[in-house]
Design a protein around this motif. Structure first.
Motif, short mmCIF file in Angstrom:
data_model
loop_
_atom_site.label_atom_id
_atom_site.label_comp_id
_atom_site.label_asym_id
_atom_site.label_seq_id
_atom_site.Cartn_x
_atom_site.Cartn_y
_atom_site.Cartn_z
N ARG A 1 3.66 10.98 -8.70
CA ARG A 1 3.19 11.40 -10.02
C ARG A 1 2.38 12.68 -9.95
N GLN A 2 1.60 12.82 -8.87
CA GLN A 2 0.73 13.98 -8.76
C GLN A 2 1.51 15.26 -8.48
N GLN B 1 -3.03 13.52 -15.66
CA GLN B 1 -2.38 12.41 -16.35
C GLN B 1 -2.42 12.68 -17.85
N GLY C 1 3.86 6.07 -5.11
CA GLY C 1 3.97 6.31 -6.55
C GLY C 1 2.89 7.25 -7.06
N ARG C 2 1.71 7.13 -6.49
CA ARG C 2 0.61 8.02 -6.91
C ARG C 2 0.90 9.46 -6.52
N PHE C 3 1.34 9.68 -5.28
CA PHE C 3 1.66 11.04 -4.85
C PHE C 3 2.84 11.62 -5.62
N THR D 1 0.83 -1.21 0.00
CA THR D 1 0.00 0.00 0.00
C THR D 1 0.86 1.26 0.00
N GLY E 1 -0.55 18.05 -12.38
CA GLY E 1 -0.94 16.77 -11.81
C GLY E 1 -1.88 15.97 -12.68
N ASP F 1 4.33 16.34 -11.32
CA ASP F 1 3.92 16.69 -12.67
C ASP F 1 3.95 18.21 -12.84
N LEU G 1 2.33 1.78 -3.52
CA LEU G 1 1.35 2.25 -4.49
C LEU G 1 0.96 3.70 -4.24
N MET G 2 0.70 4.04 -2.97
CA MET G 2 0.32 5.42 -2.66
C MET G 2 1.48 6.37 -2.88
#
Length: 303
Positions: A238-239, A248, A234-236, A228, A246, A242, A231-232
């Motif tokens: 990317r957000q 996609q 990596g999500r943060f 978890t 943010g 960027d 995954l979280m």
């Protein structure tokens, strides 16, 4: 003289033959070295040791035992059989005691090979109503799963001694000293040799191997939390990483926006360059203009 020479030669030959026989004779194995017991295979070059790690099962013998972390899986399987078969708690407990008997320092070194008759009787009384089946090796195993022929223990045998024999144990006599000449489930007081230190890499490898064979709830929860977090994270990443807010965006869209910003920056640079050049040109005078101005100032005015 010749007779004395023959006698000396015969004695010398006899001495040589006796020496060869002594060299050829294998060394006697010390009594306190580990020997394979039951389903467990021990290193015959080792002695009972104090186990400070890797003894999650049969841990009562950790102060002196031939068992190591590598035997945990086999022991755990034997202990789990009556649990899966839903035997009574007392039968489960005594079956675990008998499965752990190989970890007893005297049983693991063959200094004590027999089980006390009283232990066999207690074990039989606790399990006589449970169902057993014959294994391929001819011993009894708890009946569960897809076993075809199962019978109550009381229908297979009617004595504790016979039950122990059916389970692969040797039974002692009533005159044996319990705890010394036969296994009585007690723990010896003597300590084994100090266990050699284990590198942290080996500790980690052993822990992962044990958890892979029989994962605990804590290990599963730890893996879930770690997944978890990854995954979280990596999500943060990317957000917030960027530069376009943010969203996609596709690769083509990113390139288009980069081109637009690049062209906009070039245009702004050209405008600033032109305006600054005009201002510089406006404030800068030529040499001819300076000469004309000088002549005007030097011409006398008419009265």
């Amino acid at each position: 003289m010749m007779r004395a020479a023959h006698v000396c030669a015969a004695l010398l030959l006899a001495a040589l033959l006796m020496g060869d026989a002594a060299l050829a004779e294998p060394k006697a194995k010390p009594d306190n070295t580990c020997r394979s017991a039951g389903v467990l295979k021990f290193d015959q070059e080792t002695h009972p040791m104090q186990r400070t790690k890797g003894m999650e099962v049969c841990s009562k013998y950790r102060k002196s035992t031939c068992c190591t972390a590598s035997h945990s899986h086999a022991l755990r399987l034997k202990i789990r059989e009556p649990v899966v078969a839903k035997f009574s708690r007392k039968c489960q407990r005594l079956t675990e005691e008998m499965a752990c008997s190989s970890c007893h320092p005297l049983m693991g070194t063959w200094q004590m090979k027999n089980v006390c008759p009283s232990v066999c009787n207690d074990w039989y009384d606790a399990c006589k109503d449970e169902y057993y089946a014959y294994s391929g090796a001819g011993t009894l195993v708890p009946c569960y799963g897809n076993a075809l022929v199962c019978s109550p223990l009381s229908a297979i045998t009617n004595s504790g001694a016979d039950f122990c024999v059916h389970m692969g144990f040797h039974v002692g006599s009533d005159t044996d000293a319990e705890g010394i000449e036969c296994f009585d489930r007690s723990v010896p007081e003597q300590l084994g040799e100090a266990e050699p230190t284990e590198p942290w890499q080996m500790q980690l490898k052993r822990m992962l191997e044990e958890e892979a064979e029989n994962p605990s709830g804590l290990f599963i929860a730890g893996v879930f939390v770690l997944a978890t977090i990854i995954l979280m994270g990596g999500r943060f990443a990317r957000q917030f990483g960027d530069p376009f807010g943010g969203d996609q965006l596709s690769l083509m869209e990113v390139r288009r926006l980069q081109q637009v910003r690049y062209e906009r920056g070039e245009q702004m640079y050209d405008d600033e360059t032109d305006s600054s050049s005009d201002e510089e040109y406006a404030h800068r005078s030529t040499p001819d203009d300076e000469d004309d101005e000088h002549e005007e100032n030097s011409t006398p005015s008419s009265s």
